[in-house]
Scaffold this motif. Structure first.
Motif, short mmCIF file in Angstrom:
data_model
loop_
_atom_site.label_atom_id
_atom_site.label_comp_id
_atom_site.label_asym_id
_atom_site.label_seq_id
_atom_site.Cartn_x
_atom_site.Cartn_y
_atom_site.Cartn_z
N UNK A 137 0.82 -1.21 0.00
CA UNK A 137 0.00 0.00 0.00
C UNK A 137 0.86 1.26 0.00
N UNK A 138 1.99 1.20 0.67
CA UNK A 138 2.88 2.36 0.71
C UNK A 138 3.62 2.56 -0.61
N UNK A 139 4.01 1.46 -1.25
CA UNK A 139 4.79 1.57 -2.49
C UNK A 139 3.92 1.67 -3.73
N UNK A 184 -8.95 -6.20 7.83
CA UNK A 184 -8.75 -5.21 8.88
C UNK A 184 -7.29 -4.79 9.00
N UNK A 185 -6.38 -5.76 8.91
CA UNK A 185 -4.95 -5.47 9.10
C UNK A 185 -4.32 -4.80 7.89
N UNK A 186 -4.84 -5.07 6.70
CA UNK A 186 -4.23 -4.54 5.48
C UNK A 186 -4.70 -3.14 5.13
N UNK A 187 -5.91 -2.78 5.56
CA UNK A 187 -6.47 -1.49 5.18
C UNK A 187 -7.05 -1.47 3.78
N UNK A 188 -7.12 -2.63 3.12
CA UNK A 188 -7.71 -2.72 1.79
C UNK A 188 -9.18 -3.10 1.90
#
Length: 205
Positions: A137-139, A184-188
């Motif tokens: 998600x950051x890259x 929940x953990x990935x934010x996707x």
């Protein structure tokens, strides 16, 4: 060799490109908005690698994901993100394919009475997956959606033991995959390919 991940909680990713990786079509990473979760339905990473190296197309390429995560949390990158891997029909150009080493229905993939995988996903493997997703998600700023292979490929095939019956061609990552935890953990957001709206979040129910 390994490359430093964008998320500090992510263990080093082993860069182990497939022999044909550079023959795969290229794309802008800004086009990637979807992560597709698979399981290998094979006994181990070595068998998955052997399958991934097989050439199936005139281009000299085969079928594989971008990332493979072993049961102990080891992450390998077989195809760089700016290349299109063959991992899910109809969605390859916009997606990242992530394969979890898991037996699935192996070795009787299409047997009518063996369609429910029993192997659990180890916590360390799921932790590695969610860390990888956060790093991606950051890259990859356009990355927004997540789906299972079974969400996107719903083709039915004849059962190997009963040709008059049909089974799913792809069921991965399977009913034992912890979707609420990963989302929940990935934010996707979970993708619903059947919605008339442009890829809204899919209910976990």
């Amino acid at each position: 060799m390994s490359h430093a991940p964008p998320n500090p909680t992510l263990s080093p990713v082993i860069d182990r490109r497939l022999p044909y990786a550079q023959k795969l079509a290229t794309r802008a990473t800004s086009d990637i908005d979807l992560a597709v979760i698979h399981c290998t339905e094979l006994p181990d990473l070595a068998t998955a690698r052997e399958f991934g190296e097989r050439v199936h197309y005139d281009s000299g390429t085969g079928n594989s994901g971008h990332y493979y995560i072993d049961r102990d949390g080891r992450i390998e990158r077989w195809v760089p993100e700016d290349h299109v891997a063959h991992h899910v029909r109809g969605w390859n150009t916009r997606s990242i394919g992530i394969e979890l080493v898991h037996t699935g229905r192996w070795p009787d993939w299409y047997h009518s009475r063996r369609q429910v995988p029993t192997e659990p996903y180890p916590d360390v493997q799921i932790d590695a997956l969610t860390a990888l997703l956060r790093g991606l998600r950051e890259s990859l700023p356009s990355l927004r959606w997540i789906a299972g292979h079974d969400d996107l490929d719903r083709e039915q095939v004849a059962a190997s033991d009963a040709p008059d019956q049909s089974v799913r061609r792809k069921i991965d990552p399977g009913p034992g995959f912890p979707w609420p935890r990963v989302v929940a953990a990935s934010g996707l957001a979970r993708l619903d390919p059947d919605s008339p709206l442009p890829f809204p979040a899919k209910s976990d129910e």
